[in-house]
Each structure stands twice: as C-alpha cells, then as structure tokens.
Enzyme design. Sequence first.
Site: not given
Length: 445
Positions: A221-224
Amino acid sequence: MLSGRTVAVGVSGGIAAYKACELVRWLKARGSAVIVVMTRGAAEFVTPLTFQTLSGNPVVHDLWGDQSPGFDLPQGAARKVGGKVGHVDVAEAADVLVIAPATANLIARLVHGEAPDALTSVALASRSPLIVCPAMDVEMWRNPVTQANVRTLRARGAIVVGPESGPLASGLEGPGRLADIETIGQAVEEALVRRASLEGVRVLVGAGRTEEPIDPVRVLTNRSSGKMGFALAEGARDRGAEVTLVAGPASIDPPERVKRVGVATAAEMEKAMVEASRSAEVVLMAAAVADFRPRRVSTRKVKRDGSLELELEPNPDILARLASMRRKGQVLIGFALETEQGLRRARAKLQEKGVDLIVLNAPGEAIGSDTNRVTLVEARTARRLPVLSKREVAEEILDRALELRAARGGAGRAGRARQVAARTVPTPRARPAAPRRVAARREAR
Ligand code: C5P
C-alpha cells in the site's frame, strides 16, 4: 443574488459589534431577509432593539426565551421553520450564517462544538455555509491558539474573511480589524452562489489508497490518508451535488451524506469507478492507486524462512480507462504526485490519460497533511496555489470543474447562474471568486 434569501447574522461580543449594524443594512438593501443572533457579550455593545429595528425580525439572543418569535421570512425559508425550537429554526431557515464580528472566544467555541448560547447553538445546528469574520486585539489574533482554531475552521469548510490590519480599539495597531462590510457582503453572495453551484449534478470522487494483498495478512500500500478526496466529496456535497465516493482505506472517517462505495484493491476500485462513472457528470480521481500488485497472492501466511521474492504486475490505469469511456460533457480531473520534473510530467499525463486537468502535488506537502500546495495543470495553463487547507484546495478544484463544465455546455441552470453571478458580483479586481479569496487569505496570514 440576495433577494429571496435568508441570512443569519451572528454577532459576538467585541467592539466591532456596532459595525454589524451596517452589515445588516447592506444585506437588507439587497433584498435579503436577515435574522440576527447575538451573544450576551454582543448585547453589552449594541442592544437587540437596534438589530431588531434594522433587520425587521425578532433578534435571537436568549436560548431560553421565546422559542417562536415569528420571523418575517421568504416563503422557502418560512416553510422550514417549525416554530418550536428557536435556534434550530434559525439554522434551518438560513441559507448562510455569517458571524461578524467573531471574537477569539467564539471561534474557540465553534472549533470545540460548544453551544452554551443561542449563537453557538445555531452554528452547531446549521448545515449552511459558515462565514467567520474575526475581529479582536492584535495579540489575541496572533496567539497560536487562535491561529490553530482558525486553521481548523478553514479545514472544515468555513470561509474566513479578514481580519484587516490597522489601528485597533485598544490603541494598538496590527491585524484584528473586522473586514469591511462590502468584503463581508460579497463573501455572503459568493457563498450563496457556491452553495447551489452543483445542485443535482452527479459527482464521482475516487479517494484513499488501495491495498494489494500479498497473503491473508499482508498488503502492498502507500501513505495516502484519503483527506484530499474526502475534502472534494464534502465540498461537492455542500454545493448540492449527488456525490458517489469510491474510497479505499483511509486514515480518517469518510464524510456523511454521500453515497459511499468501499473498496480495497485497485481492481475493485476500477470496477466501482467504471460503474459509477457511467452516470457521473464530474469525475474527480484523487485516489492513490497502487501501481503494482503481487502476481500471485498466497492463501497462507508467508513464513519468514529465507528471503522472499515478490513478483509484481502493473495495476490497470483507472483514470486512463475512465477517460477512454468518457460521456459527452463529462469533466474528468486527475491528480499527479511527482518528486521531480512535476510540471513536465503533469503535462504529459494530461495528454496521455486524456483528462481535463491534473492537480499536481508533491509528497512532502500532500501526503497525510491537512494542507496542500498544488498546481492546477491544464493544456495551456498552470496555476500554482498557495498552501491551503485540503478543503480550500477542493473548493478551488470544484470552481474550476464548474468552469470546465460550463465551457463544454454541460452546465445546468445552477452552473450557468454561478457563471453569471461570478461576472456580475462587483469585486475590487473584477476577477472570479476563487483567486480573489486566495489572495485575500494570503494577505491575512
Ligand atoms: O500515473 P499516475 O499514477 O502518476 O497518475 C495519477 C493519477 O492517475 C491519479 O489521479 C490517480 O488517481 C490515477 N491513477 C489511476 N490508476 C492507477 C494509477 C493512478 O487511476 N493505476
């Protein structure tokens, strides 16, 4: 713009309370019904009788007093008044709530949702646009607590007008003067225009991050945080749009009163976005979609024995797909997060993906933060905005989406009305609403 509308004017207890008399006259002269709601402190400076005479309506200043004082209101507003609970009646009847002056104390109460009196109760019960016009002594304004409170109100969608700099009642000089009445009045008109600007328009927002499973417990995933997309959904909702929010996982609660479709993977997001875009007139794709996903997903938890190699395959480009199936007149806006050569890449993306506008932002300024600094990139223009709350950025994007929609003939009655109003509202610099507001805020900081 003001004729047939109802404006609630909140007055709190600062010396600038006397200037609110002029505001009431300004609004009345333009055909608006006005209900004044005062704090106890305000009544120390100006009597309720003064406001009652100027507004032509009973003044609400006592939470425990007469609950159905019989307001004289336009038909639409009168229908909403139940006549049982005064502060709820005012909140329901008012198309906009403007608080001028707003003291540091009142601002703090608004931030915390306290409602010990009639004005704070109206503010808490209201779903209409809120315009806050601070006026206080210079150090009260500069105090980091007040600054943080004002930032919070902005982030929640309140419009903050002023204060202006100059000599203050205390004898000191600096920021703290109530904005001039013409500026406040114009902010009221703009809020009314905005409020109806997406009435009945179907807006689709893609927000949040995606999660691509590796095994039953792990994901890529990512940090959004999802904050930008949620702010867009809230902004569109508050302008009267029918909002569908396709949201991946996020760090904050999603907005109320929108149709929410929860997804996790890019494939799920693609399906939901494609489906919803068939009827959408404006599509805003703010989601941080994972570019890759594991080619194989393990059905068992992967054990830590030796090294692990993950083979990744690219996810579908949802935005490009939406562009390829775009309905006539549909406005399509995407985002780009770049660490280098932002403008060049955003322009390339605009072309490759076939969208109307790319909102360019940088990771340090955008991810997880409550504020953002973006550039609105189009084929021939690039407009860099100052640091703004994500809600304010959302308003800028929505303003532009409306203009694009009108340009391609997609605007309905509300959209055209907004365009006309933007041209006819007299402004000091004869510019459309959004850029002027940004400039005003910059001066206020
Ligand atoms: O290509 P890039 O990821 O930089 O493009 C960003 C824009 O494309 C964003 O609006 C994002 O929501 C969208 N996007 C997408 N599908 C992907 C990757 C990005 O719709 N797989």
